[in-house]
Write a protein that holds these residues in place. Structure first.
Motif, PDB file in Angstrom:
ATOM      1  N   MET A   7       0.808  -1.213   0.000  1.00 37.59           N
ATOM      2  CA  MET A   7       0.000   0.000   0.000  1.00 37.59           C
ATOM      3  C   MET A   7       0.850   1.276   0.000  1.00 37.59           C
ATOM      4  SD  MET A   7      -3.024  -1.169  -0.131  1.00 37.59           S
ATOM      5  CE  MET A   7      -4.131   0.120   0.354  1.00 37.59           C
ATOM      6  N   ALA A   8       2.008   1.233   0.604  1.00 39.80           N
ATOM      7  CA  ALA A   8       2.813   2.434   0.756  1.00 39.80           C
ATOM      8  C   ALA A   8       4.025   2.428  -0.167  1.00 39.80           C
ATOM      9  CB  ALA A   8       3.257   2.568   2.209  1.00 39.80           C
ATOM     10  N   ALA A   9       3.890   1.856  -1.343  1.00 35.32           N
ATOM     11  CA  ALA A   9       5.038   1.739  -2.250  1.00 35.32           C
ATOM     12  C   ALA A   9       5.632   3.104  -2.589  1.00 35.32           C
ATOM     13  CB  ALA A   9       4.630   1.008  -3.519  1.00 35.32           C
ATOM     14  N   GLY A  10       4.799   4.086  -2.813  1.00 34.32           N
ATOM     15  CA  GLY A  10       5.284   5.433  -3.128  1.00 34.32           C
ATOM     16  C   GLY A  10       6.039   6.045  -1.966  1.00 34.32           C
ATOM     17  N   TRP A  11       5.525   5.857  -0.760  1.00 34.64           N
ATOM     18  CA  TRP A  11       6.181   6.404   0.425  1.00 34.64           C
ATOM     19  C   TRP A  11       7.504   5.691   0.698  1.00 34.64           C
ATOM     20  CZ3 TRP A  11       5.028  10.899   2.261  1.00 34.64           C
ATOM     21  CH2 TRP A  11       3.744  11.395   2.103  1.00 34.64           C
ATOM     22  N   ILE A  12       7.534   4.390   0.466  1.00 35.07           N
ATOM     23  CA  ILE A  12       8.772   3.634   0.670  1.00 35.07           C
ATOM     24  C   ILE A  12       9.836   4.115  -0.309  1.00 35.07           C
ATOM     25  CG2 ILE A  12       9.832   1.350   0.453  1.00 35.07           C
ATOM     26  CD1 ILE A  12       7.133   0.217   1.501  1.00 35.07           C
ATOM     27  N   GLN A  13       9.451   4.303  -1.559  1.00 35.57           N
ATOM     28  CA  GLN A  13      10.397   4.787  -2.568  1.00 35.57           C
ATOM     29  C   GLN A  13      10.871   6.202  -2.232  1.00 35.57           C
ATOM     30  OE1 GLN A  13       8.815   4.841  -6.533  1.00 35.57           O
ATOM     31  NE2 GLN A  13      10.833   4.767  -7.461  1.00 35.57           N
ATOM     32  N   THR A  14       9.962   7.055  -1.774  1.00 32.36           N
ATOM     33  CA  THR A  14      10.328   8.416  -1.386  1.00 32.36           C
ATOM     34  C   THR A  14      11.285   8.394  -0.195  1.00 32.36           C
ATOM     35  OG1 THR A  14       8.213   9.256  -2.157  1.00 32.36           O
ATOM     36  CG2 THR A  14       9.429  10.636  -0.619  1.00 32.36           C
ATOM     37  N   GLY A  15      10.992   7.551   0.794  1.00 34.04           N
ATOM     38  CA  GLY A  15      11.870   7.436   1.961  1.00 34.04           C
ATOM     39  C   GLY A  15      13.245   6.930   1.595  1.00 34.04           C
ATOM     40  N   THR A  16      13.311   5.967   0.681  1.00 30.52           N
ATOM     41  CA  THR A  16      14.602   5.443   0.227  1.00 30.52           C
ATOM     42  C   THR A  16      15.386   6.537  -0.490  1.00 30.52           C
ATOM     43  OG1 THR A  16      13.669   3.239   0.004  1.00 30.52           O
ATOM     44  CG2 THR A  16      15.717   3.666  -1.166  1.00 30.52           C
ATOM     45  N   GLY A  17      14.701   7.291  -1.333  1.00 30.92           N
ATOM     46  CA  GLY A  17      15.367   8.390  -2.041  1.00 30.92           C
ATOM     47  C   GLY A  17      15.891   9.447  -1.088  1.00 30.92           C
ATOM     48  N   LEU A  18      15.088   9.805  -0.079  1.00 29.86           N
ATOM     49  CA  LEU A  18      15.533  10.788   0.909  1.00 29.86           C
ATOM     50  C   LEU A  18      16.702  10.253   1.720  1.00 29.86           C
ATOM     51  CD1 LEU A  18      12.166  12.243   2.258  1.00 29.86           C
ATOM     52  CD2 LEU A  18      13.899  13.431   0.907  1.00 29.86           C
ATOM     53  N   GLY A  19      16.642   8.971   2.066  1.00 33.40           N
ATOM     54  CA  GLY A  19      17.749   8.364   2.806  1.00 33.40           C
ATOM     55  C   GLY A  19      19.042   8.409   2.022  1.00 33.40           C
ATOM     56  N   ASN A  20      18.975   8.110   0.737  1.00 32.34           N
ATOM     57  CA  ASN A  20      20.173   8.163  -0.109  1.00 32.34           C
ATOM     58  C   ASN A  20      20.688   9.583  -0.240  1.00 32.34           C
ATOM     59  OD1 ASN A  20      20.186   5.395  -0.514  1.00 32.34           O
ATOM     60  ND2 ASN A  20      18.965   5.526  -2.377  1.00 32.34           N
ATOM     61  N   ASP A  21      19.758  10.552  -0.381  1.00 35.97           N
ATOM     62  CA  ASP A  21      20.163  11.955  -0.479  1.00 35.97           C
ATOM     63  C   ASP A  21      20.816  12.432   0.809  1.00 35.97           C
ATOM     64  OD1 ASP A  21      19.185  12.067  -3.043  1.00 35.97           O
ATOM     65  OD2 ASP A  21      17.307  13.062  -2.494  1.00 35.97           O
ATOM     66  N   ILE A  22      20.229  12.069   1.945  1.00 37.13           N
ATOM     67  CA  ILE A  22      20.790  12.489   3.228  1.00 37.13           C
ATOM     68  C   ILE A  22      22.153  11.838   3.444  1.00 37.13           C
ATOM     69  CG2 ILE A  22      20.467  12.297   5.736  1.00 37.13           C
ATOM     70  CD1 ILE A  22      17.455  12.735   5.197  1.00 37.13           C
ATOM     71  N   LYS A  23      22.278  10.558   3.081  1.00 37.32           N
ATOM     72  CA  LYS A  23      23.567   9.877   3.211  1.00 37.32           C
ATOM     73  C   LYS A  23      24.618  10.576   2.348  1.00 37.32           C
ATOM     74  CE  LYS A  23      24.709   5.992   1.201  1.00 37.32           C
ATOM     75  NZ  LYS A  23      24.776   4.610   0.749  1.00 37.32           N
ATOM     76  N   GLY A  24      24.240  10.952   1.132  1.00 41.48           N
ATOM     77  CA  GLY A  24      25.166  11.671   0.259  1.00 41.48           C
ATOM     78  C   GLY A  24      25.579  13.012   0.846  1.00 41.48           C
ATOM     79  N   LEU A  25      24.616  13.741   1.419  1.00 41.02           N
ATOM     80  CA  LEU A  25      24.933  15.027   2.048  1.00 41.02           C
ATOM     81  C   LEU A  25      25.871  14.851   3.236  1.00 41.02           C
ATOM     82  CD1 LEU A  25      21.540  16.953   1.976  1.00 41.02           C
ATOM     83  CD2 LEU A  25      23.664  17.592   0.834  1.00 41.02           C
ATOM     84  N   ILE A  26      25.644  13.820   4.030  1.00 48.92           N
ATOM     85  CA  ILE A  26      26.492  13.603   5.193  1.00 48.92           C
ATOM     86  C   ILE A  26      27.922  13.289   4.756  1.00 48.92           C
ATOM     87  CG2 ILE A  26      26.954  12.007   7.102  1.00 48.92           C
ATOM     88  CD1 ILE A  26      23.896  11.856   7.487  1.00 48.92           C
ATOM     89  N   PHE A  27      28.075  12.338   3.819  1.00 41.42           N
ATOM     90  CA  PHE A  27      29.421  11.906   3.434  1.00 41.42           C
ATOM     91  C   PHE A  27      30.124  12.893   2.508  1.00 41.42           C
ATOM     92  CE2 PHE A  27      27.747   7.764   4.803  1.00 41.42           C
ATOM     93  CZ  PHE A  27      28.766   7.404   5.664  1.00 41.42           C
ATOM     94  N   ASP A  28      29.382  13.607   1.672  1.00 42.89           N
ATOM     95  CA  ASP A  28      30.007  14.501   0.690  1.00 42.89           C
ATOM     96  C   ASP A  28      30.134  15.938   1.176  1.00 42.89           C
ATOM     97  OD1 ASP A  28      30.146  12.323  -0.980  1.00 42.89           O
ATOM     98  OD2 ASP A  28      28.312  12.835  -2.082  1.00 42.89           O
ATOM     99  N   VAL A  29      29.304  16.341   2.149  1.00 45.34           N
ATOM    100  CA  VAL A  29      29.317  17.732   2.591  1.00 45.34           C
ATOM    101  C   VAL A  29      29.601  17.854   4.092  1.00 45.34           C
ATOM    102  CG1 VAL A  29      27.961  19.855   2.770  1.00 45.34           C
ATOM    103  CG2 VAL A  29      27.724  18.409   0.753  1.00 45.34           C
ATOM    104  N   ALA A  30      28.808  17.189   4.908  1.00 44.03           N
ATOM    105  CA  ALA A  30      28.886  17.403   6.352  1.00 44.03           C
ATOM    106  C   ALA A  30      30.229  16.972   6.943  1.00 44.03           C
ATOM    107  CB  ALA A  30      27.746  16.672   7.056  1.00 44.03           C
ATOM    108  N   ILE A  31      30.702  15.795   6.607  1.00 39.98           N
ATOM    109  CA  ILE A  31      31.958  15.319   7.193  1.00 39.98           C
ATOM    110  C   ILE A  31      33.144  16.189   6.772  1.00 39.98           C
ATOM    111  CG2 ILE A  31      33.613  13.398   7.236  1.00 39.98           C
ATOM    112  CD1 ILE A  31      31.196  11.517   7.409  1.00 39.98           C
ATOM    113  N   PRO A  32      33.296  16.535   5.477  1.00 38.24           N
ATOM    114  CA  PRO A  32      34.408  17.434   5.133  1.00 38.24           C
ATOM    115  C   PRO A  32      34.313  18.803   5.808  1.00 38.24           C
ATOM    116  CG  PRO A  32      33.620  16.330   3.166  1.00 38.24           C
ATOM    117  CD  PRO A  32      32.663  15.991   4.266  1.00 38.24           C
TER     118      PRO A  32
END
Length: 94
Positions: A7-32
Motif C-alpha cells: 500500500m505504501a510503495a510510493g512512500w517507501i520509494q520516497t523514503g529510500t530516495g531521501l535516505g540516499n540523499d541524506i547519506k550523500g549530504l552527510i558523506f560529501d558535505v557534512a563530514i568534510p
C-alpha cells in the motif's frame, strides 16, 4: 491465489530516495565541513603548530575513511568470509 499489494510503495520509494540523499549530504558535505571546522577550531584555540598539524592528520584520516566506506565494507566482508574458511569450507564443532 492471493495477490500481495504494498500500500505504501510510493512512500517507501520516497523514503529510500531521501535516505540516499541524506547519506550523500552527510558523506560529501557534512563530514568534510566538520573536519575543516575541527582543524580551524584547534588551530584557533591552541595557536600552536603541533596540535594543529595533529588535528589536520586526524581530520584527514576521518575524511579519508568516510570517503572510502564502500571499499572498507567490501574488505570487511572479504575478511569475514576468509576467517570463516571461505565459501567452500564446512563447519565443524571441535
Amino acid at each position: 491465489m492471493q495477490e500481495t499489494i504494498t500500500m505504501a510503495a510510493g512512500w517507501i520509494q520516497t523514503g529510500t530516495g531521501l535516505g540516499n540523499d541524506i547519506k550523500g549530504l552527510i558523506f560529501d558535505v557534512a563530514i568534510p565541513v566538520l573536519c575543516g571546522i575541527f582543524v580551524l577550531v584547534v588551530g584557533w584555540k591552541t595557536k600552536a603548530p603541533g596540535p594543529t598539524i595533529m588535528a589536520v592528520i586526524f581530520a584527514a584520516i576521518v575524511w579519508g575513511l568516510s570517503a572510502n566506506m564502500a571499499t572498507l565494507k567490501n574488505k570487511t566482508s572479504e575478511d569475514i568470509v576468509q576467517y570463516q574458511g571461505g565459501p567452500a569450507a564446512s563447519r565443524s564443532d571441535q
